[in-house]
Design a protein around this motif. Structure first.
Motif, PDB file in Angstrom:
ATOM      1  N   PRO A 314       0.820  -1.225   0.000  1.00  0.00           N
ATOM      2  CA  PRO A 314       0.000   0.000   0.000  1.00  0.00           C
ATOM      3  C   PRO A 314       0.847   1.266   0.000  1.00  0.00           C
ATOM      4  CG  PRO A 314       0.076  -0.947   2.197  1.00  0.00           C
ATOM      5  CD  PRO A 314       0.812  -1.901   1.297  1.00  0.00           C
ATOM      6  N   ARG A 315       0.281   2.320  -0.565  1.00  0.00           N
ATOM      7  CA  ARG A 315       0.876   3.661  -0.535  1.00  0.00           C
ATOM      8  C   ARG A 315      -0.157   4.619   0.053  1.00  0.00           C
ATOM      9  NH1 ARG A 315       6.251   2.775  -1.406  1.00  0.00           N
ATOM     10  NH2 ARG A 315       6.578   1.474  -3.252  1.00  0.00           N
ATOM     11  N   GLU A 316       0.212   5.303   1.111  1.00  0.00           N
ATOM     12  CA  GLU A 316      -0.738   6.207   1.756  1.00  0.00           C
ATOM     13  C   GLU A 316      -1.052   7.401   0.852  1.00  0.00           C
ATOM     14  OE1 GLU A 316      -1.225   7.955   6.176  1.00  0.00           O
ATOM     15  OE2 GLU A 316       0.492   8.764   5.096  1.00  0.00           O
ATOM     16  N   ILE A 317      -2.326   7.748   0.798  1.00  0.00           N
ATOM     17  CA  ILE A 317      -2.781   8.895   0.023  1.00  0.00           C
ATOM     18  C   ILE A 317      -3.519   9.854   0.952  1.00  0.00           C
ATOM     19  CG2 ILE A 317      -4.255   9.677  -1.883  1.00  0.00           C
ATOM     20  CD1 ILE A 317      -1.839   8.119  -2.798  1.00  0.00           C
ATOM     21  N   ILE A 318      -3.215  11.135   0.848  1.00  0.00           N
ATOM     22  CA  ILE A 318      -3.895  12.149   1.666  1.00  0.00           C
ATOM     23  C   ILE A 318      -5.031  12.745   0.844  1.00  0.00           C
ATOM     24  CG2 ILE A 318      -3.632  14.319   2.920  1.00  0.00           C
ATOM     25  CD1 ILE A 318      -0.660  13.677   3.211  1.00  0.00           C
ATOM     26  N   ASP A 319      -6.235  12.736   1.406  1.00  0.00           N
ATOM     27  CA  ASP A 319      -7.366  13.356   0.712  1.00  0.00           C
ATOM     28  C   ASP A 319      -8.160  14.226   1.694  1.00  0.00           C
ATOM     29  OD1 ASP A 319      -9.118  11.439   2.105  1.00  0.00           O
ATOM     30  OD2 ASP A 319      -8.371   9.989   0.663  1.00  0.00           O
ATOM     31  N   PHE A 457      -4.088   4.726  -9.266  1.00  0.00           N
ATOM     32  CA  PHE A 457      -5.306   5.350  -9.767  1.00  0.00           C
ATOM     33  C   PHE A 457      -6.392   5.206  -8.711  1.00  0.00           C
ATOM     34  CE2 PHE A 457      -5.081   0.979 -11.264  1.00  0.00           C
ATOM     35  CZ  PHE A 457      -6.316   0.460 -10.903  1.00  0.00           C
ATOM     36  N   THR A 458      -7.441   6.000  -8.841  1.00  0.00           N
ATOM     37  CA  THR A 458      -8.494   6.048  -7.832  1.00  0.00           C
ATOM     38  C   THR A 458      -9.615   5.067  -8.165  1.00  0.00           C
ATOM     39  OG1 THR A 458      -8.015   8.392  -7.503  1.00  0.00           O
ATOM     40  CG2 THR A 458     -10.091   7.567  -6.602  1.00  0.00           C
ATOM     41  N   ARG A 459      -9.988   4.266  -7.197  1.00  0.00           N
ATOM     42  CA  ARG A 459     -11.124   3.368  -7.379  1.00  0.00           C
ATOM     43  C   ARG A 459     -12.424   4.162  -7.323  1.00  0.00           C
ATOM     44  NH1 ARG A 459     -11.625  -0.753  -3.192  1.00  0.00           N
ATOM     45  NH2 ARG A 459     -13.421  -1.317  -4.465  1.00  0.00           N
ATOM     46  N   GLY A 460     -13.420   3.694  -8.062  1.00  0.00           N
ATOM     47  CA  GLY A 460     -14.692   4.401  -8.121  1.00  0.00           C
ATOM     48  C   GLY A 460     -15.361   4.538  -6.767  1.00  0.00           C
ATOM     49  N   ALA A 461     -15.313   3.483  -5.947  1.00  0.00           N
ATOM     50  CA  ALA A 461     -15.934   3.542  -4.619  1.00  0.00           C
ATOM     51  C   ALA A 461     -15.312   4.630  -3.772  1.00  0.00           C
ATOM     52  CB  ALA A 461     -15.802   2.186  -3.920  1.00  0.00           C
ATOM     53  N   HIS A 462     -13.986   4.732  -3.804  1.00  0.00           N
ATOM     54  CA  HIS A 462     -13.300   5.765  -3.028  1.00  0.00           C
ATOM     55  C   HIS A 462     -13.626   7.164  -3.550  1.00  0.00           C
ATOM     56  CE1 HIS A 462     -10.065   2.564  -1.867  1.00  0.00           C
ATOM     57  NE2 HIS A 462     -11.201   2.413  -1.201  1.00  0.00           N
ATOM     58  N   PHE A 463     -13.721   7.295  -4.874  1.00  0.00           N
ATOM     59  CA  PHE A 463     -14.025   8.591  -5.474  1.00  0.00           C
ATOM     60  C   PHE A 463     -15.410   9.071  -5.035  1.00  0.00           C
ATOM     61  CE2 PHE A 463     -15.295  11.445  -8.926  1.00  0.00           C
ATOM     62  CZ  PHE A 463     -14.149  12.211  -9.084  1.00  0.00           C
ATOM     63  N   TRP A 464     -16.384   8.176  -5.035  1.00  0.00           N
ATOM     64  CA  TRP A 464     -17.744   8.545  -4.650  1.00  0.00           C
ATOM     65  C   TRP A 464     -17.854   8.783  -3.155  1.00  0.00           C
ATOM     66  CZ3 TRP A 464     -22.349   9.651  -7.091  1.00  0.00           C
ATOM     67  CH2 TRP A 464     -22.300   9.625  -8.488  1.00  0.00           C
ATOM     68  N   ILE A 465     -17.133   8.027  -2.345  1.00  0.00           N
ATOM     69  CA  ILE A 465     -17.116   8.282  -0.900  1.00  0.00           C
ATOM     70  C   ILE A 465     -16.539   9.663  -0.626  1.00  0.00           C
ATOM     71  CG2 ILE A 465     -16.036   7.605   1.290  1.00  0.00           C
ATOM     72  CD1 ILE A 465     -16.191   4.689   0.263  1.00  0.00           C
ATOM     73  N   MET A 466     -15.493  10.012  -1.368  1.00  0.00           N
ATOM     74  CA  MET A 466     -14.813  11.290  -1.148  1.00  0.00           C
ATOM     75  C   MET A 466     -15.686  12.477  -1.547  1.00  0.00           C
ATOM     76  SD  MET A 466     -12.079  12.717  -0.095  1.00  0.00           S
ATOM     77  CE  MET A 466     -11.647  14.453  -0.057  1.00  0.00           C
ATOM     78  N   PHE A 467     -16.336  12.400  -2.711  1.00  0.00           N
ATOM     79  CA  PHE A 467     -17.041  13.568  -3.239  1.00  0.00           C
ATOM     80  C   PHE A 467     -18.564  13.391  -3.294  1.00  0.00           C
ATOM     81  CE2 PHE A 467     -12.803  14.022  -5.330  1.00  0.00           C
ATOM     82  CZ  PHE A 467     -12.440  15.216  -4.710  1.00  0.00           C
ATOM     83  N   LEU A 468     -19.098  12.483  -2.494  1.00  0.00           N
ATOM     84  CA  LEU A 468     -20.535  12.217  -2.522  1.00  0.00           C
ATOM     85  C   LEU A 468     -21.407  13.458  -2.377  1.00  0.00           C
ATOM     86  CD1 LEU A 468     -22.893  10.192  -2.583  1.00  0.00           C
ATOM     87  CD2 LEU A 468     -22.664  10.017  -0.085  1.00  0.00           C
ATOM     88  N   PRO A 469     -21.105  14.394  -1.443  1.00  0.00           N
ATOM     89  CA  PRO A 469     -22.018  15.538  -1.271  1.00  0.00           C
ATOM     90  C   PRO A 469     -22.134  16.422  -2.496  1.00  0.00           C
ATOM     91  CG  PRO A 469     -19.993  15.857  -0.012  1.00  0.00           C
ATOM     92  CD  PRO A 469     -19.985  14.439  -0.487  1.00  0.00           C
ATOM     93  N   PHE A 470     -21.168  16.352  -3.419  1.00  0.00           N
ATOM     94  CA  PHE A 470     -21.192  17.223  -4.596  1.00  0.00           C
ATOM     95  C   PHE A 470     -21.584  16.484  -5.872  1.00  0.00           C
ATOM     96  CE2 PHE A 470     -17.410  18.873  -2.091  1.00  0.00           C
ATOM     97  CZ  PHE A 470     -18.204  19.661  -1.282  1.00  0.00           C
ATOM     98  N   LEU A 471     -21.213  15.219  -5.974  1.00  0.00           N
ATOM     99  CA  LEU A 471     -21.407  14.506  -7.236  1.00  0.00           C
ATOM    100  C   LEU A 471     -22.887  14.415  -7.622  1.00  0.00           C
ATOM    101  CD1 LEU A 471     -18.785  11.620  -6.964  1.00  0.00           C
ATOM    102  CD2 LEU A 471     -18.725  13.600  -8.484  1.00  0.00           C
ATOM    103  N   VAL A 472     -23.753  14.126  -6.670  1.00  0.00           N
ATOM    104  CA  VAL A 472     -25.173  13.987  -7.009  1.00  0.00           C
ATOM    105  C   VAL A 472     -25.778  15.311  -7.469  1.00  0.00           C
ATOM    106  CG1 VAL A 472     -27.471  13.433  -6.115  1.00  0.00           C
ATOM    107  CG2 VAL A 472     -25.527  11.953  -5.572  1.00  0.00           C
ATOM    108  N   PRO A 473     -25.684  16.406  -6.688  1.00  0.00           N
ATOM    109  CA  PRO A 473     -26.279  17.658  -7.180  1.00  0.00           C
ATOM    110  C   PRO A 473     -25.632  18.178  -8.457  1.00  0.00           C
ATOM    111  CG  PRO A 473     -25.024  18.041  -5.165  1.00  0.00           C
ATOM    112  CD  PRO A 473     -25.139  16.566  -5.325  1.00  0.00           C
ATOM    113  N   ILE A 474     -24.316  18.022  -8.599  1.00  0.00           N
ATOM    114  CA  ILE A 474     -23.646  18.529  -9.794  1.00  0.00           C
ATOM    115  C   ILE A 474     -24.042  17.719 -11.020  1.00  0.00           C
ATOM    116  CG2 ILE A 474     -21.380  18.640 -10.921  1.00  0.00           C
ATOM    117  CD1 ILE A 474     -20.234  19.730  -8.333  1.00  0.00           C
ATOM    118  N   LEU A 475     -24.091  16.389 -10.895  1.00  0.00           N
ATOM    119  CA  LEU A 475     -24.473  15.557 -12.041  1.00  0.00           C
ATOM    120  C   LEU A 475     -25.920  15.829 -12.453  1.00  0.00           C
ATOM    121  CD1 LEU A 475     -22.738  12.169 -11.182  1.00  0.00           C
ATOM    122  CD2 LEU A 475     -22.299  13.601 -13.190  1.00  0.00           C
ATOM    123  N   VAL A 476     -26.813  15.943 -11.479  1.00  0.00           N
ATOM    124  CA  VAL A 476     -28.211  16.246 -11.803  1.00  0.00           C
ATOM    125  C   VAL A 476     -28.308  17.617 -12.462  1.00  0.00           C
ATOM    126  CG1 VAL A 476     -30.527  16.626 -10.862  1.00  0.00           C
ATOM    127  CG2 VAL A 476     -29.109  14.766  -9.975  1.00  0.00           C
TER     128      VAL A 476
END
Length: 852
Positions: A314-319, A457-476
């Motif tokens: 593993p490689r630690e990533i800061i988000d 590279f970023t897994r989709g699950a991690h990407f959605w966990i990270m940006f969930l509050p924005f992805l839904v309203p922005i995509l809609v």
């Protein structure tokens, strides 16, 4: 309490002094820059103080701070007289908005001061470094300020944010321990009001120009509630968090775990999510309250992403995201830059809404140099590099992209426009550097170009966990905006452009990796041609190749490319999400630019300049587009630094994505909440409420945990008061040195994130060497450090006075500090100091010797 009141009154006074300046230069904004006045005041005041000190026109003192403030007041008075009638008229008309901003600032500043008073200790993580910078700036006889952890050198870091904190502390004579915590609360409040101002201006523009004539009722409703609605902006950016906190809660409750045949808890879901600690079974008794035995559960939310090399290591990533950063309370550059990057967004929005063509028109070099708005723009954009270098190209690009949109609106896209854009990019970039040139002359960096991010590279699950509050309203929002675009094929243009961008980045990353791998052979072939030389370059290239391949698992380049390609193909969710965001945001920008240009021919000269205001969605689209670009880039490349992988690149880029998408998401929620009706509208509101509940889990439980449920053992805003409780002898020594004459001190040297370098940190006196690892990061190597660590070891251990004296003379040491830490690490031979030097301070466990 009295110190808080002084800080509040000073910042309020600064805001009123600078408001006429904001009114003049941000006139196109609906709030005339009122929400940004305090930030502009800090910027101008700090710039005058820094530049005057740098050229020895003033001294680093309270009188110097007052002189710089007087200069700011004179400028503010000039612009007030120049626009007096307009300013007074606007204040009378918009008094409710002014009161709303003032209340928000007071509440945010006061609330986060209470949070800091419940856990004020300046200990752990990067806090010692930040406190060391503040104290070093407070104590430095002149500028550039001395490096607290490497005597004889100036700070080699982007330190303007610390100058601003030290400036307030200098004027109000606030101790650094109190100033540190009040600064955290102050920056929280400044970010709150600036983000509030951005969304206020976006909504005002949308209501006035973006809604149809039939929407009179909608306009009336929003106008009545706009001051409340805009609270969504600071809520989205500062409070709402990623979804990891919710996962912590249900994990702690023991959900989605089952007992296998060996009586062990297993879970397909938690193993699939692959978030550290959450892969392990929860401890009984199960609870809805997140907890972690032997650690802080709230830390993991800043480390959601997880990279692996091809060996599975593993490689630690800061988000990090803003709420975590303010909860942690590190005064790091990414936090200090927040109100200033939002000011830069406001500057770009002001340009977008401008009816003045000073940026668009082609002007000669002389006219640019005499253009005051140009220099004001460069002052704002350039300050970002001085506060946090990573953010400068991002917000310079936003401003330039806004400029390009304005030019295309007026002239279309052709070769002349492209050349004009390139010229303006160079002019604004150069101006932003020139105004802060003394900083660049003394700055060295660890950055050494970019490397391809092969298997990282970023897994989709991690990407959605990270940006969930924005992805839904922005995509809609994007889908709603693009609903009519499918018919005229604009959306397909965005899709083709996005696919092309991703394909090009992917191919370049692999070609780049291949070039790195074969560079040694290329250099050896070149040496054969020129018959000699190149040996040093071949050695460096060989080391680079080995380091690159080792970082990705220590395999050959062919296997690395093949396996990383297959791994990416098998995990496409994040790239697909980014592809959709890119496609839809590009199509919005293209659609609205073209629809705006098609209307230009139907407008008279008076109304032609208003056309762009009707397309405020273009500016929101630009923020979404740049945010998507910032998430896309580290999927294929990362900045080469001392860490070796993309940890820092993700950290810095994702943090700015949070800012951009937070503002865009707040605006999107307001628009969609008002415009969507029927079943779709109801479903949207339900989903948004569910997301809010999920993403509020972290801030609620995090605050309760960090503040001891707001029932601390002791309320205290001084972040250094812990020392008087844990080590009163050392506290007495620190108090003495804070009032002692300036000079170099020697103390124990040790690793980063430890108790070493504590005396220079607390006193502001430069030490011979503090945290070596941090110095390597700041300077990009060990050349300046030299043999300091071993020399300090010899100084403390040797019996020979001549050897000790030579070391003291070499580093111009004034104070020898001997405390428990020095005795423990070096078994100090103190006899030589006792025989040849006079102790200037001593108690039970601390001795300080002074060298004449």
């Amino acid at each position: 309490m009295s110190v808080f009141i002084l800080w509040y009154l000073l910042l309020t006074l600064l805001g009123w002094i600078a408001f006429p300046v904001a009114f003049h230069f941000l006139y196109n904004l609906y709030d005339k820059g009122y929400a940004f006045a305090r930030v502009i005041a800090l910027l101008l005041w700090g710039y005058f103080y820094w530049i005057f000190n740098t050229f020895d026109l003033i001294i680093n003192s309270q009188s110097g701070a007052l002189f710089a403030l007087i200069i700011l007041a004179i400028i503010g008075q000039y612009y007030f007289r120049r626009n007096k009638k307009c300013i007074i008229s606007w204040l009378k008309k918009e008094c409710k908005y002014v009161i709303a901003v003032e209340l928000l600032f007071l509440i945010a500043f006061g609330f986060w001061t209470i949070v800091r008073a419940a856990n004020p200790q300046i200990l752990g993580t990067e806090k010692p470094m930040e406190l060391a910078f503040i104290n070093a700036i407070l104590r430095s006889p002149s500028f550039p300020p001395n490096d607290p952890w490497l005597s004889g050198y100036a700070i080699s870091y982007y330190y303007f944010g610390y100058v601003l904190v030290a400036l307030i502390a200098t004027l109000l004579q606030t101790s650094s321990g109190i100033a540190f915590n009040l600064a955290v609360a102050l920056w929280f409040a400044l970010t709150a009001i600036t983000s509030y101002g951005i969304v206020y201006n976006l909504i005002k523009c949308w209501v006035q120009y973006g809604s149809s004539k039939k929407d009179t009722k909608l306009k009336s409703n929003i106008q009545k509630r706009i001051l409340v609605i805009c609270i969504l902006a600071p809520f989205f950016i500062l409070i709402i968090s990623n979804a990891e906190g919710f996962l912590e809660m249900i994990h702690s409750r023991g959900l989605f775990w089952s007992m296998n045949e060996n009586s062990k808890l297993t879970s397909t879901l938690w193993n699939w999510l692959d978030i550290q600690e959450l892969r392990n079974p929860p401890h009984e008794p199960y609870s809805w309250i997140p907890e972690r035995i032997g650690g802080s559960w709230w830390w993991r939310a800043s480390r959601v992403l997880q990279d692996y090399d091809l060996k599975g290591d593993p490689r630690e990533i800061i988000d990090e995201f803003p709420f975590f950063s303010f909860l942690l309370a590190d005064l790091h550059p990414h936090v200090l830059s927040m109100p200033f990057v939002i000011l830069a967004i406001g500057l770009s929005l002001n340009l977008y809404l401008s009816t003045d063509d000073w940026v668009i028109k082609e002007k000669g070099f002389k006219s640019v140099l005499t253009n005051l708005p140009y220099w004001a723009t460069c002052l704002i954009l350039g300050s970002i590099a001085f506060i946090n270098m990573w953010d400068f190209p991002i917000y310079l690009f936003l401003f330039l992209l806004t400029c390009l949109v304005k030019i295309v609106y007026k002239e279309g896209l052709n070769k002349k426009v492209i050349m004009n854009f390139i010229k303006k990019s160079l002019v604004f970039g150069a101006g932003s550097v020139i105004l802060y040139l003394p900083f660049y002359l003394g700055f060295s960096s660890q950055a050494a170009g970019f490397l391809p991010s092969m298997n990282y590279f970023t897994r989709g699950a991690h990407f959605w966990i990270m940006f969930l509050p924005f992805l839904v309203p922005i995509l809609v929002y994007l889908i709603w905006m693009d609903a009519k675009t499918i018919k005229n094929r604009r959306i397909w243009e965005g899709l083709k452009a996005s696919i092309l961008i991703i394909f090009v980045l992917w191919v370049i990353s692999y070609l780049w990796a291949w070039f790195i791998a074969i560079r040694v052979q290329l250099l050896e072939g070149l040496r054969e041609i020129i018959r000699g030389g190149m040996q040093d370059r071949i050695v460096i290239a060989s080391n680079d190749v080995n380091a690159f391949l080792s970082m990705h698992g220590g395999i050959g380049i062919r296997e690395l490319i093949q396996k990383s390609f297959l791994n990416r193909i098998n995990n496409p969710a994040a790239i697909i999400t980014i592809l959709i965001l890119l496609s839809l945001s590009i199509s919005i920008v293209l659609k609205n630019i073209n629809s705006g240009r098609s209307q230009l021919g139907d407008r008279d000269s008076k109304n032609r300049k208003e056309t762009i205001r009707e397309n405020v969605h273009v500016f929101v689209g630009l923020m979404i587009l740049i945010g998507a670009g910032l998430t896309l880039f580290p999927e294929y490349f990362y900045l080469r630094d001392v860490f070796g992988w993309r940890m820092n690149t993700i950290f810095k880029f994702y943090f700015q994505v949070w800012v951009m998408w937070g503002l865009a998401g707040a605006f999107a929620v307001v628009v969609l909440w008002e415009k969507l009706s029927g079943v779709i509208g109801v479903l949207f509101r339900i989903f948004i409420c569910i997301i809010f509940v999920i993403c509020m889990t972290y801030p609620i439980f995090g605050l309760l945990d960090k503040t001891h449920k707001f029932h601390p053992i002791r309320w205290d805003i001084d972040g250094t008061s812990y020392l008087s409780i844990s080590n009163n002898d050392e506290q007495s020594a620190v108090d003495y040195l804070r009032n002692a004459s300036y000079g170099v001190i020697v103390e124990a040297v040790g690793g980063s994130y430890s108790g070493f370098a504590r005396i220079s940190t607390l006193t502001g006196l430069p030490t011979v060497l503090g945290w070596p690892g941090h110095e390597v990061q700041w300077r990009g190597g060990t050349e300046e450090i030299g043999s300091r660590e071993s020399d300090i070891d010899r100084l403390y251990r040797t019996q020979d006075w001549v050897t000790a004296r030579e070391i003291m003379e070499e580093y111009e040491i004034k104070y020898i500090y001997i405390g428990d830490l020095e005795m423990m690490k070096y078994q100090v031979n103190e006899v030589k100091f006792q025989r040849n030097l006079n102790p200037i301070f001593e108690n039970h466990s601390v001795h300080i010797y002074s060298i004449p």
